[in-house]
Scaffold this motif. Structure first.
Motif, short mmCIF file in Angstrom:
data_model
loop_
_atom_site.label_atom_id
_atom_site.label_comp_id
_atom_site.label_asym_id
_atom_site.label_seq_id
_atom_site.Cartn_x
_atom_site.Cartn_y
_atom_site.Cartn_z
N THR A 110 45.11 40.71 42.81
CA THR A 110 45.37 41.96 42.08
C THR A 110 44.48 42.03 40.84
N ALA A 111 44.33 43.22 40.32
CA ALA A 111 43.48 43.41 39.13
C ALA A 111 44.04 42.64 37.94
N PHE A 112 45.34 42.70 37.72
CA PHE A 112 45.92 41.95 36.60
C PHE A 112 45.78 40.46 36.82
N GLY A 113 45.95 40.03 38.07
CA GLY A 113 45.80 38.61 38.37
C GLY A 113 44.40 38.11 38.06
N ARG A 114 43.40 38.93 38.39
CA ARG A 114 42.01 38.54 38.11
C ARG A 114 41.75 38.47 36.60
N MET A 115 42.29 39.42 35.85
CA MET A 115 42.06 39.43 34.41
C MET A 115 42.70 38.22 33.74
N VAL A 116 43.92 37.88 34.16
CA VAL A 116 44.58 36.71 33.58
C VAL A 116 43.82 35.43 33.96
#
Length: 312
Positions: A200-206
């Motif tokens: 997910t996009a949030f997963g990648r950012m974290v």
């Protein structure tokens, strides 16, 4: 070979009711008229639609396949009729909105309430969706406007900046991290961490934040959205990195948020079709959103920061 709408209507009525008499009652016409139109329909398509066995009608395999497509047509017709009535009943317009969960939980409802103060006769529909369905809704004109924190790069869509917010650490009230003004990634490591799937996009950012700090992220729990993460934090599962828009949905006494060094700045964007002018009501709604994200500002500037008010 092509069928007209009346023939399609008769065919559907017979398929739905299973008999000539049932179709005649459904359509308010005589049974001979239904039989005649059904015969004309079979002659037009060039194959039998029904088998007549002991006075009863049985749909052929071809008819069953055709019926599935006919149902799609009728669903579309019903949508047209509903939309026509709504346009008549709501002369000031209809606005269909979709958003990501982060802004959809609190900001969109706040914007709807403020928007309706000046536009009480505009009908609004709203739902929050994952990134993929959200984009599809705008592309297929199921939504007039989308609001998302994720970057959008599509030749048929246009985006405009509404506001920005940081990614912050959320922890339970009374947590040891709440005593610090600013956190580093290393500060997060000793505590159970609520993370996101790396696809997910949030997963990648974290994941990128941890990698940039030279640390390895170890997830105690994985969730689907920052809203889920906030719920986990409130329940005492652990700490999480979330966006400030999501934090607005939670009482300050239930969660504590602290900035994290090197964390991403997230941009909320309005998304709409590139080759169609944005409607008057959509423009008005986006201005309400900008005001909520930038109190006291008339318009956002690129890179502008918004600081959520939720804190210990």
């Amino acid at each position: 070979m092509s069928l007209n709408l009346r023939q399609i209507e008769v065919f559907r009525a017979v398929m739905t009711t299973g008999s000539i008499s049932g179709a005649s009652q459904l359509l308010f016409v005589s049974q001979p008229a239904v039989s005649r139109l059904l015969s004309h329909t079979e002659a037009r398509v060039g194959f039998a639609l029904f088998e007549r066995i002991k006075g009863r009608l049985y749909a052929t395999p071809e008819a069953k396949k055709l019926f599935r497509e006919v149902e799609h047509v009728y669903t579309g017709v019903q949508r047209v009729n509903v939309l026509a009535q709504e346009l008549r009943d709501h002369g000031d317009g209809i606005l269909n909105i979709v958003s990501s969960p982060s802004v959809g939980q609190m900001l969109i409802p706040q914007a709807v309430a403020r928007f309706r103060e000046d536009h009480p006769n505009v009908k609004l529909t709203f739902e929050y969706l994952a990134y993929g369905p959200l984009i599809e809704h705008v592309l297929h004109q199921k939504a007039d406007l989308a609001v998302t924190l994720m970057p959008v790069d599509h030749p048929n869509l246009e985006t405009s900046l509404l506001g920005s917010a940081r990614m912050v650490c959320a922890c339970p009230y009374g947590h040891p991290l709440a005593a610090r003004a600013t956190l580093t990634v290393a500060d997060l490591l000793p505590w159970p961490f609520v993370a996101y799937n790396r696809t997910t996009a949030f997963g990648r950012m974290v994941g990128e934040l941890f990698e940039a700090a030279g640390e390895t992220m170890r997830a105690a729990v994985e969730v689907g959205s920052p809203q889920n993460a906030c719920a986990m934090v409130q329940a005492g599962v652990g700490i999480a990195l979330v966006d400030e828009f999501s934090v607005r949905s939670w009482q300050a006494s239930r969660l504590v948020v602290r900035p994290v060094q090197g964390a991403h700045l997230l941009h909320a964007n309005a998304v709409h079709p590139r080759f169609e002018p944005m409607s008057r009501v959509a423009q008005a709604f986006t201005e309400v959103l900008r005001e909520l994200m930038h109190p006291g500002a008339e318009a956002p500037q690129d890179g502008a920061r918004m600081h959520a008010s939720a804190a210990a």
